[in-house]
Each structure stands twice: as structure tokens, then as C-alpha cells.
Design an enzyme around this catalytic site. Structure first.
Site, mmCIF file in Angstrom:
data_model
loop_
_atom_site.group_PDB
_atom_site.id
_atom_site.type_symbol
_atom_site.label_atom_id
_atom_site.label_comp_id
_atom_site.label_asym_id
_atom_site.label_seq_id
_atom_site.Cartn_x
_atom_site.Cartn_y
_atom_site.Cartn_z
ATOM 1 N N TRP A 138 0.914 -0.997 0.177
ATOM 2 C CA TRP A 138 -0.101 -0.039 0.111
ATOM 3 C C TRP A 138 1.009 1.058 -0.105
ATOM 4 O O TRP A 138 1.975 1.342 0.838
ATOM 5 C CB TRP A 138 -0.853 -0.241 1.322
ATOM 6 N N ASP A 219 -0.885 -5.443 9.633
ATOM 7 C CA ASP A 219 -1.734 -4.424 9.136
ATOM 8 C C ASP A 219 -3.059 -5.207 8.500
ATOM 9 O O ASP A 219 -3.118 -5.920 7.608
ATOM 10 C CB ASP A 219 -1.157 -3.720 8.262
ATOM 11 N N LYS A 254 -13.712 -0.182 5.745
ATOM 12 C CA LYS A 254 -14.223 -1.182 4.718
ATOM 13 C C LYS A 254 -15.139 -1.901 5.056
ATOM 14 O O LYS A 254 -16.315 -2.093 4.587
ATOM 15 C CB LYS A 254 -13.120 -1.951 4.021
#
Ligand SMILES: Cc1ncc(COP(=O)(O)O)c(C=O)c1O
Length: 403
Positions: A138, A219, A254
Site C-alpha cells: 500500500w 496491518d 471497509k
């Protein structure tokens, strides 16, 4: 300072580089084509192209409104109910680290805030460590850890030829790291590649982390979007069982479709309750010197859903619905591309997990898609979760055209 001095201070400041993802949204917003499609940003849209407002969230908000005003000011201790509910979700309610009070959790401003709190905390107590992120990762991982003052390196991860993980390369990278290195791992739904480790490979990674004396930082921004809530969280429990220090950042952006509320958390596992208490005091200090406390509304919504059996059940159903629909979009995309662009095999898209696909499109091809008002990341990352029954044909036709 005189006004001239401040003028020269500011006049020497360069334009910051454009954020690769947010820049796409800016360009998308400026596009006047009504048929524009944004596959750049990591957001789940429903079949009508809308960001869903989950029923569990609506019901939790209604419940909260019956109680106190959401604006009621509470003291700086934050939301204990949230920290507890998140801890149980991340580690499993029956986890020994919760019973023994070895895990501490602080609410953070989204998953990004959790990473930043973790990075600032580590910089204080392990200042000379190097940080390793996957190649690729990311985009914000590098910037976040660099801004905390760390040197950030890559470990081998993605194999373009197989569209999977170069696992031997990854292990070799891990084995070369100096003890005390911080290794950032995507717990599930690797962003951007959609290529995850198998359970067996996780076991080998955990061994390498242990043997190398590395500091794992998991993560977990997409819990529930891979195989399921418990299945995706299993890796956290395996790291806990292996012992040693552990940091976990998680995000509800999300999984609760709460992008704007910025709800996430950082959890840290210590070796004893006494050590955990010291860590928590330091984590609170990092939070305090940044923004004092996180905002409360999103945290209350998440805590209410997680702690109310009926709403929790509803959340699990709604999250499963999102996961299943993304899988269906992958199937549809592969099937449609097989017809429209038979010269290229996109079968790998079916195997990828999470919201993204690393499509293999080149920067030039992504640039050509943009001429059709279809926005993707230059690296070829597209958000499968932004496809729907109305826009998929246009996307498929455009991809076939640029190939
Ligand atoms: C891998 C990864 N980590 C962290 C985050 C940050 O999550 P949040 O939006 O909650 O800050 C994201 C979001 O895109 C992500 O993809």
C-alpha cells in the site's frame, strides 16, 4: 518573526508530490463525463454504485440516539467499550492475551492512524530499527514509516510471472533482516496485489520472524473480505501463540463501510500484564501529543454493533454479502474478459483476494483507460469492489481496447 521573514519561509516550500491514489480521485471528480468510473480508490460500492450504509450501522446509530447525545463530551480515557470489543474481535474473545491482560488496544483514526501511532511508538523505543514493507505495498506504508523517522526497505513479495507470492524470495528477505527489524505484513487481502500467503506459508513466516528476532506489525485493513472474519483474523492468533512482541493495526473503514468516520485501532501484545500497562501508558502519550483523543461517534457505532448480538449477526451477514459480491465481480470480470480479450489470460483475477486486482495493465494502458473516463492506479491496480452490473461491460470493453 517579521512578515518578510515568514513570507520567505513559505515561499521556499515546494509543492508536495501528488498522492498516487488521492490524485486519481481528484482527477475523477474533475471529469465531467457522466459515465466515468473510479476503480482507483479502495472503496466498496454496491450494485448501484453507491457506498452502502450498512443496516447494522443505521440500527446502532438509532440505538445511540436513544441514549446520550453523540456529542456528549467524555473524559480523555476514550471509549473503553470500543477498545474491549476490538480486542476481542482481533484476538478472539477467549484469547490468553486478553485474559492475562497482555494485550492493549487504543482507538485510532482509521487504520492509517493506527499505523502512525504504532510507528511513532516504535520510533521512540526502537529508534535504530529498519522497517520492511512488501514489494509492492500500500503506497502509504512507506510514507508513514518514513515520516515517523524510519529507513524503509522492501522485502520480496510479488511475482509478476505467476501473479502470486514469490515465497522463497520472501523467506530469503526475512532471513537477511537484522534482529529488531520491523516487518509490516498484510494480515489478509494484500493491497495492491490480492495475493495472500497460504496457511502453511504463514507458519514459515512466523518461524522466520521468531528465529530472526524481528518485530511483526500486522496491518489488517480488510478483515472479513478474504475468507471471513474469524478466518482472516486467524493469522493474528497464530502470531500471538508463537510469542514475542506483536503490533496489530486494524480498520473498520471497509468492513463497516464507515470510510468517513475514521475508525480503527492499534493493539500491542506484551509479555506480561505489567509490561502491557507500561506500553498502554506510552501509547496514550503518543495519542495525547498528536490529537488528545480520537473522535467518538464512529467508535461508538462499531462498539455498539460488536457488543449487541443481534447487530453483530447483522454485521456478519452484511460483510459476507460484500465479500460474496466481490467474488462474483471477479468471476464476471474474468468471464467477460475471456470473451472480449481472449489473447490475454485474466484467470488469475479469480484467485486474488480482497478488494483489488493487480491487473498487469501497464502505466500506458492505464493512461488510455483514463481517456475513456475509467480511472485506475498507474501500477495497474484496479478496485474490483467498485465494479457493478451496470459499469462492468464498459470496463471490459475499455480494457480489451487498450490491450
Ligand atoms: C493495507 C492498508 N492499510 C491501511 C489502510 C488504512 O485504512 P483507513 O482507511 O482505515 O485509514 C488501508 C486503506 O486503504 C490499506 O489498504
Amino acid at each position: 518573526m517579521t512578515s518578510t521573514a515568514s513570507a520567505s519561509l513559505f515561499s521556499a516550500i515546494d509543492m508536495a508530490p501528488r498522492d498516487p491514489i488521492l490524485g486519481i480521485t481528484e482527477a475523477f471528480n474533475a471529469d465531467t463525463n457522466p459515465a466515468k468510473i473510479n476503480l482507483g480508490v479502495g472503496v466498496y460500492y454496491d450494485d448501484n454504485g453507491k457506498v452502502p450504509l450498512l443496516q447494522c450501522v443505521q440500527k446502532a446509530e438509532a440505538k445511540l440516539m436513544e441514549q446520550l447525545s453523540p456529542r456528549t463530551y467524555l473524559p480523555i480515557e476514550g471509549l473503553a467499550a470500543y477498545d474491549k470489543a476490538v480486542q476481542e474481535l482481533v484476538f478472539g474473545a477467549d484469547s490468553a492475551v486478553i485474559q492475562d491482560k497482555r494485550a492493549v488496544t487504543v482507538q485510532a483514526i482509521g487504520g492509517t492512524g493506527a499505523l502512525k501511532i504504532g510507528a511513532d511508538f516504535l520510533k521512540r523505543f526502537s529508534p535504530d530499527s529498519h522497517v520492511f514493507i512488501s514489494d509492492p505495498s500500500w503506497e502509504n506504508h512507506r510514507a508513514l514509516f518514513e515520516s515517523a523517522g524510519f529507513t524503509v526497505n522492501n522485502y520480496t513479495y510479488y511475482d509478476e510471472a505467476t501473479h502470486g507470492v514469490n515465497f522463497e524470495g520472501m523467506l530469503a528477505s526475512l532471513r537477511k533482516m537484522a534482529p529488531g527489524s520491523i516487518v509490516v505484513l498484510h494480515a489478509c487481502c494484500h493491497n495492491p496485489t490480492g495475493a495472500d500467503l497460504t496457511q502453511d506459508q504463514w507458519g514459515q513466516v512466523i518461524d522466520a520472524v521468531q528465529q530472526g528476532g524481528l518485530i511483526p506489525f500486522l496491518d489488517m485493513a480488510y478483515q472479513g473480505f478474504g475468507a471471513g472474519i474469524a478466518e482472516d483474523g486467524a493469522v493474528v492468533r497464530r502470531f500471538v501463540d508463537a510469542g514475542g512482541p506483536l503490533l496489530v493495526s486494524n480498520s473498520f473503514s471497509k468492513s463497516f463501510s464507515l470510510y468517513g468516520e475514521r475508525v480503527g485501532a492499534l493493539s500491542v501484545v506484551a509479555s506480561s500484564a505489567e509490561e502491557a500497562a507500561r506500553l498502554l501508558s506510552q501509547l496514550k502519550r503518543v495519542v495525547r501529543t498528536n490529537y488528545s483523543n480520537p473522535p467518538q461517534h464512529g467508535g461508538k457505532v462499531v462498539a455498539t454493533v460488536l457488543a449487541t448480538p443481534e447487530l453483530r449477526g447483522l454485521w456478519e451477514e452484511e460483510l459476507a454479502g460484500m465479500r460474496v459480491r466481490i467474488k462474483q465481480m471477479r468471476e464476471d470480470l474474468v468471464a467477460k474478459l475471456a470473451k472480449a480479450a481472449p489473447q490475454r489470460d485474466f484467470g488469475f483475477v479469480r484467485e486474488q483476494v480482497g478488494m483489488f486486482s493487480y491487473s498487469g495493465l501497464t502505466k500506458e494502458q492505464v493512461g488510455k483507460l483514463r481517456e475513456e473516463s475509467i480511472y485506475a492506479v498507474d501500477t495497474g491496480r484496479i478496485c474490483v469492489a467498485a465494479l457493478n452490473s451496470k459499469n462492468i461491460d464498459r470496463v471490459v470493453d475499455a480494457i480489451a481496447k487498450v490491450l
